[in-house]
Structure formats: structure tokens, C-alpha cells
Write a protein that holds these residues in place. Structure first.
Motif, PDB file in Angstrom:
ATOM      1  N   ALA A 133     -42.028 -66.478 -71.932  1.00  0.00           N
ATOM      2  CA  ALA A 133     -42.664 -66.786 -73.229  1.00  0.00           C
ATOM      3  C   ALA A 133     -41.908 -68.087 -73.767  1.00  0.00           C
ATOM      4  O   ALA A 133     -41.773 -68.348 -74.895  1.00  0.00           O
ATOM      5  N   GLY A 134     -41.949 -69.230 -72.724  1.00  0.00           N
ATOM      6  CA  GLY A 134     -41.539 -70.546 -73.162  1.00  0.00           C
ATOM      7  C   GLY A 134     -39.931 -70.763 -73.301  1.00  0.00           C
ATOM      8  O   GLY A 134     -39.515 -72.033 -73.587  1.00  0.00           O
ATOM      9  N   LYS A 135     -39.350 -69.766 -73.113  1.00  0.00           N
ATOM     10  CA  LYS A 135     -37.794 -69.842 -72.896  1.00  0.00           C
ATOM     11  C   LYS A 135     -37.177 -69.423 -71.688  1.00  0.00           C
ATOM     12  O   LYS A 135     -37.812 -68.513 -70.920  1.00  0.00           O
ATOM     13  N   ASP A 136     -35.915 -69.974 -71.403  1.00  0.00           N
ATOM     14  CA  ASP A 136     -35.351 -69.755 -70.199  1.00  0.00           C
ATOM     15  C   ASP A 136     -34.334 -68.509 -70.533  1.00  0.00           C
ATOM     16  O   ASP A 136     -33.405 -68.626 -71.366  1.00  0.00           O
ATOM     17  N   ASP A 137     -34.215 -67.558 -69.442  1.00  0.00           N
ATOM     18  CA  ASP A 137     -33.551 -66.565 -69.325  1.00  0.00           C
ATOM     19  C   ASP A 137     -32.469 -66.503 -68.244  1.00  0.00           C
ATOM     20  O   ASP A 137     -32.829 -66.885 -67.308  1.00  0.00           O
ATOM     21  N   PHE A 138     -31.338 -66.053 -68.535  1.00  0.00           N
ATOM     22  CA  PHE A 138     -30.556 -65.618 -67.553  1.00  0.00           C
ATOM     23  C   PHE A 138     -31.378 -64.189 -66.850  1.00  0.00           C
ATOM     24  O   PHE A 138     -31.862 -63.374 -67.466  1.00  0.00           O
ATOM     25  N   THR A 139     -31.307 -64.395 -65.652  1.00  0.00           N
ATOM     26  CA  THR A 139     -31.957 -63.403 -64.529  1.00  0.00           C
ATOM     27  C   THR A 139     -31.197 -63.090 -63.697  1.00  0.00           C
ATOM     28  O   THR A 139     -30.688 -64.010 -62.938  1.00  0.00           O
ATOM     29  N   LEU A 140     -31.235 -61.965 -63.267  1.00  0.00           N
ATOM     30  CA  LEU A 140     -30.298 -61.188 -62.613  1.00  0.00           C
ATOM     31  C   LEU A 140     -30.924 -60.024 -61.641  1.00  0.00           C
ATOM     32  O   LEU A 140     -31.612 -59.350 -62.133  1.00  0.00           O
ATOM     33  N   LEU A 141     -31.031 -60.412 -60.452  1.00  0.00           N
ATOM     34  CA  LEU A 141     -31.711 -59.308 -59.211  1.00  0.00           C
ATOM     35  C   LEU A 141     -30.453 -58.803 -58.514  1.00  0.00           C
ATOM     36  O   LEU A 141     -29.610 -59.450 -58.080  1.00  0.00           O
ATOM     37  N   ARG A 142     -30.949 -57.534 -58.071  1.00  0.00           N
ATOM     38  CA  ARG A 142     -30.287 -56.835 -57.012  1.00  0.00           C
ATOM     39  C   ARG A 142     -31.030 -56.452 -55.894  1.00  0.00           C
ATOM     40  O   ARG A 142     -32.100 -55.835 -56.039  1.00  0.00           O
ATOM     41  N   LEU A 143     -30.752 -57.115 -54.686  1.00  0.00           N
ATOM     42  CA  LEU A 143     -31.428 -56.328 -53.571  1.00  0.00           C
ATOM     43  C   LEU A 143     -30.638 -55.301 -52.592  1.00  0.00           C
ATOM     44  O   LEU A 143     -29.428 -55.447 -52.829  1.00  0.00           O
ATOM     45  N   THR A 144     -31.393 -54.703 -51.969  1.00  0.00           N
ATOM     46  CA  THR A 144     -30.754 -53.793 -50.992  1.00  0.00           C
ATOM     47  C   THR A 144     -30.316 -54.650 -49.994  1.00  0.00           C
ATOM     48  O   THR A 144     -30.631 -55.510 -49.653  1.00  0.00           O
ATOM     49  N   PRO A 145     -29.355 -53.970 -49.059  1.00  0.00           N
ATOM     50  CA  PRO A 145     -29.044 -54.652 -47.584  1.00  0.00           C
ATOM     51  C   PRO A 145     -30.132 -55.052 -46.874  1.00  0.00           C
ATOM     52  O   PRO A 145     -30.039 -55.601 -46.010  1.00  0.00           O
ATOM     53  N   GLN A 146     -31.212 -54.190 -47.119  1.00  0.00           N
ATOM     54  CA  GLN A 146     -32.327 -54.311 -46.243  1.00  0.00           C
ATOM     55  C   GLN A 146     -33.217 -55.566 -46.733  1.00  0.00           C
ATOM     56  O   GLN A 146     -34.258 -55.716 -46.301  1.00  0.00           O
ATOM     57  N   GLY A 147     -33.080 -55.899 -48.114  1.00  0.00           N
ATOM     58  CA  GLY A 147     -33.727 -57.213 -48.473  1.00  0.00           C
ATOM     59  C   GLY A 147     -34.849 -56.894 -49.332  1.00  0.00           C
ATOM     60  O   GLY A 147     -35.931 -57.421 -49.359  1.00  0.00           O
ATOM     61  N   THR A 148     -34.759 -55.714 -50.011  1.00  0.00           N
ATOM     62  CA  THR A 148     -36.017 -55.649 -50.985  1.00  0.00           C
ATOM     63  C   THR A 148     -35.099 -55.222 -52.266  1.00  0.00           C
ATOM     64  O   THR A 148     -34.049 -54.842 -52.481  1.00  0.00           O
ATOM     65  N   LEU A 149     -35.996 -55.157 -53.288  1.00  0.00           N
ATOM     66  CA  LEU A 149     -35.291 -54.983 -54.981  1.00  0.00           C
ATOM     67  C   LEU A 149     -34.875 -53.575 -54.777  1.00  0.00           C
ATOM     68  O   LEU A 149     -35.554 -52.659 -54.574  1.00  0.00           O
ATOM     69  N   ASP A 150     -33.865 -53.557 -55.421  1.00  0.00           N
ATOM     70  CA  ASP A 150     -33.065 -52.367 -55.629  1.00  0.00           C
ATOM     71  C   ASP A 150     -33.459 -51.742 -57.207  1.00  0.00           C
ATOM     72  O   ASP A 150     -33.112 -52.205 -58.165  1.00  0.00           O
ATOM     73  N   THR A 151     -34.438 -50.935 -57.221  1.00  0.00           N
ATOM     74  CA  THR A 151     -35.203 -50.618 -58.211  1.00  0.00           C
ATOM     75  C   THR A 151     -34.351 -49.654 -59.009  1.00  0.00           C
ATOM     76  O   THR A 151     -34.644 -49.322 -60.321  1.00  0.00           O
TER      77      THR A 151
END
Length: 202
Positions: A133-151
């Protein structure tokens, strides 16, 4: 990207007058490993080099080595995608990770990663910025050891935080002993650099 790994020889440890320069990472296309003598390590990749084209313009920002010796590199591809790739200790692409060795995700109209850490379970935490929405956010992702998003982490594996409704850009990521995550960086009310403040989020 050129990755330089230096091992000091015993005689080199006495050379205190030399200035140690930080590692610099430029793109996700080439990695270089140097031996203790400063020469290319022929046991790594092809004569010391690994070339890995993810299909766009890539830039590596951070690196971590797993306990098993595998190498994880985080960065971004083009202006909108965060990218994480993993390599065997010998430089071969780890095709068991993500899709053909890499995880790439489109987050927003602009996105990049700045820092990465591995937790005690081998999961990969990547801190970066994404525009929302036109602003910059701190963004944090966590991946599994297999390289997929940890939902199981945040919302679908991704946590976004905007500080004071401005332009937030993380710079560093640390995992505490209790598992909580600290992210620090800059926050600006406007696009002017002189409006920047140090920001810390957990």
C-alpha cells in the motif's frame, strides 16, 4: 555473486597490521571459495567457482552455513522477489531444496532481503523489505529445511510489520535463545533520508 571464504594460515595470524575487509555479495550467479593460501579452492564447484542462474537479475545479501556444511544464500531476484538458494559443501546446487535448489517468492511491487539466520531446528529465517500500500514493511519469512514456506509461522509463513506508518527497512536479524526473533533496521516517516530512525521489532 562472488563469495570469498578465507582461512588464515598459521603465519598469517601474526600479521596484525593488515586490515580485514568485510565480505561483499553482489549477485546470486557466482560463488568463490579461497583456500588458506588465498588461492581458489579447486575442490569447490568448478575450479573454485559455482555459477547458478535463477533466471533473472539476482543479488545475494546474506549467507549461512548449516551444521552439515551446506551453504544457504539469501537475496533477491529482480525488484520484486526474495530468493534463497542452497548448495552442498562442495558447491553443488542442492536440488532437494525448494525447486531445483532455490526458493523464490514474489511479495510486492518491490522487495529485497537483508539478513538471514538459522534456528535450532534448521529452519531458515529471512528478513527483508516489501512494499505494501505504498509503504515499506519489515518482512520476515520462515522456510522449512526443505526450502518451502513454513505455514505454521505468522500468516502463511510471512510476517509483515510497518512501524509508525512509514518506510521500514530491516538490516539485521537475530534469534534469541528462547526462540524469539529480533529485527533491527531503519524507519522513515518520508522518503527523505534525514528523517530516518533506528527501529527494533520482536
Amino acid at each position: 555473486m562472488h563469495l570469498f571464504r578465507r582461512f588464515r594460515s598459521p603465519s598469517a595470524r601474526t600479521r596484525r597490521s593488515r586490515t580485514t575487509r568485510p565480505l561483499q555479495f553482489e549477485s546470486l550467479e557466482e560463488r568463490t571459495v579461497l583456500s588458506s593460501d588465498g588461492l581458489l579452492d579447486p575442490t569447490f564447484g568448478a575450479a573454485g567457482f559455482v555459477s547458478h542462474d535463477l533466471g533473472g537479475i539476482e543479488w545475494g545479501q546474506s549467507i549461512a552455513v548449516q551444521t552439515d556444511g551446506r551453504i544457504v544464500v539469501a537475496g533477491f531476484q529482480d525488484p520484486t522477489r526474495l530468493a534463497v538458494a542452497r548448495y552442498e559443501a562442495n558447491g553443488a546446487v542442492d536440488t532437494s531444496f525448494g525447486v531445483n535448489g532455490a526458493f523464490v517468492i514474489t511479495l510486492a511491487t518491490s522487495a529485497f532481503s537483508t539478513s538471514m539466520a538459522l534456528d535450532s531446528q534448521g529452519r531458515i529465517l529471512v528478513a527483508g523489505m516489501s512494499t505494501n500500500a505504498g509503504k515499506d514493511d519489515f518482512t520476515l519469512l520462515r522456510l522449512t529445511p526443505q526450502g518451502t514456506l513454513d505455514t505454521t509461522f505468522a500468516v502463511g509463513g510471512i510476517a509483515r510489520t510497518n512501524i509508525n506508518g512509514g518506510f521500514s527497512s530491516p538490516q539485521s536479524l537475530v534469534i534469541q535463545q528462547d526462540g524469539k526473533i529480533l529485527v533491527t533496521g531503519l524507519d522513515r516517516k518520508s522518503t527523505r533520508l534525514n528523517s530516518s530512525h533506528v527501529a527494533l521489532s520482536r
